[in-house]
Design an enzyme around this catalytic site. Structure first.
Site, mmCIF file in Angstrom:
data_model
loop_
_atom_site.group_PDB
_atom_site.id
_atom_site.type_symbol
_atom_site.label_atom_id
_atom_site.label_comp_id
_atom_site.label_asym_id
_atom_site.label_seq_id
_atom_site.Cartn_x
_atom_site.Cartn_y
_atom_site.Cartn_z
ATOM 1 N N HIS A 98 0.856 -1.199 0.000
ATOM 2 C CA HIS A 98 0.000 0.000 0.000
ATOM 3 C C HIS A 98 0.891 1.247 0.000
ATOM 4 C CE1 HIS A 98 -2.863 3.052 1.251
ATOM 5 N NE2 HIS A 98 -3.799 2.238 0.785
ATOM 6 N N GLU A 168 -3.907 1.751 -7.583
ATOM 7 C CA GLU A 168 -4.352 2.819 -6.687
ATOM 8 C C GLU A 168 -3.421 4.016 -6.816
ATOM 9 O OE1 GLU A 168 -6.418 2.424 -2.625
ATOM 10 O OE2 GLU A 168 -4.295 2.303 -2.208
#
Ligand code: PEP
Length: 256
Positions: A98, A168
């Site tokens: 992430h 993302e």
């Protein structure tokens, strides 16, 4: 995992701040999730709540995931949580790479080690990639290619069924500068690009991992991103802490 049609992942980050509130949000999400036949929901709370929620995930429609895992299964690593500990406690998914962890200094090599250990341990890996910013020359394309290939180094074809790729873009994550979801056309373009990178690596006839999008998804833009972005699922941050908004996103995904 390959039979699941849509997959929606809730990334709660370091929220909610107490177990009582976390239970309330989890129960609210579960109430909707178990009614949907077309969607698999994965809730990724802070580590400390996993033990409370994993036993509540007997149905195949909802699972718990961790927001990270270490690259080794035991040893002197202060503060770390191993993939094996997660697996033994009923956790089936783990988010790796992430951008908020990359920003703390995680390298592609470290992330790749975590990916391989999590797969070896039997967890489903949610590998996040995304550029920090966009430039007019399209340098974000080779950047994404690099992140993908480094994250998947020495990962064989047989593991692909246990991997989800999340595209993302960092600039599209709510709370970051801009913090606006990208257009569905741009999502579609990146989905095609990621598939191309993966099929170049693994072969044109290989069944590729599902591709998800993350970044400021909410009930207003979810349908457009799903349908026109041609994605298989979503990673949702802020809106996943709101029972009503997340429930709506789940229902939208279910009817598509
Ligand atoms: C995230 O950071 O994983 C994310 C999807 O955040 P948000 O939905 O809040 O942009």
């Amino acid at each position: 995992m390959s039979k699941i049609k849509k997959i929606i992942i809730a990334n709660w980050k370091m929220n909610p701040t107490n177990l009582k509130e976390a239970k309330k949000v989890f129960t609210g999400i579960k109430r909707t999730a178990i009614k949907l036949s077309n969607v698999k929901t994965v809730v990724c709370p802070p580590f400390i709540y996993l033990d409370d929620f994993a036993p509540l995930c007997k149905e195949n429609k909802i699972s718990v995931g961790a927001q990270d895992a270490f690259s080794k299964n035991k040893g002197s690593f202060t503060g770390m949580i191993s993939p094996e500990m997660l697996k033994k406690n009923g956790v089936t998914f783990v988010i790796l790479g992430h951008s908020e962890r990359r920003a703390l200094g995680e390298t592609d090599e470290f992330i790749n080690n975590k990916v391989r250990m999590s797969l070896k341990t039997g967890l489903n890996v949610v590998l996040c990639v995304g550029e920090k910013e966009r430039d007019e020359h399209g340098w974000y394309f080779p950047f994404i290619k690099d992140q993908l290939l480094s994250g998947l180094e020495k990962v064989g074809k047989s593991d692909l069924k246990n991997i989800l790729i999340v595209y993302e873009p960092v600039w599209a994550i709510s709370g970051n500068s801009g913090g606006q979801s990208m257009s569905s056309a741009e999502v579609h373009e990146m989905t095609i690009f990621i598939k191309k990178v993966l099929s170049d690596k693994y072969g044109i006839n290989t069944s590729l991992p599902k591709i998800l999008y993350g970044g400021s998804v909410n009930p207003k833009n979810a349908e457009d991103i799903f349908v026109n972005g041609q994605i298989d699922g979503l990673l949702v941050g802020k809106a996943s802490l709101d029972i009503e908004d997340f429930g709506l996103i789940l229902k939208i995904a279910n009817k598509i």
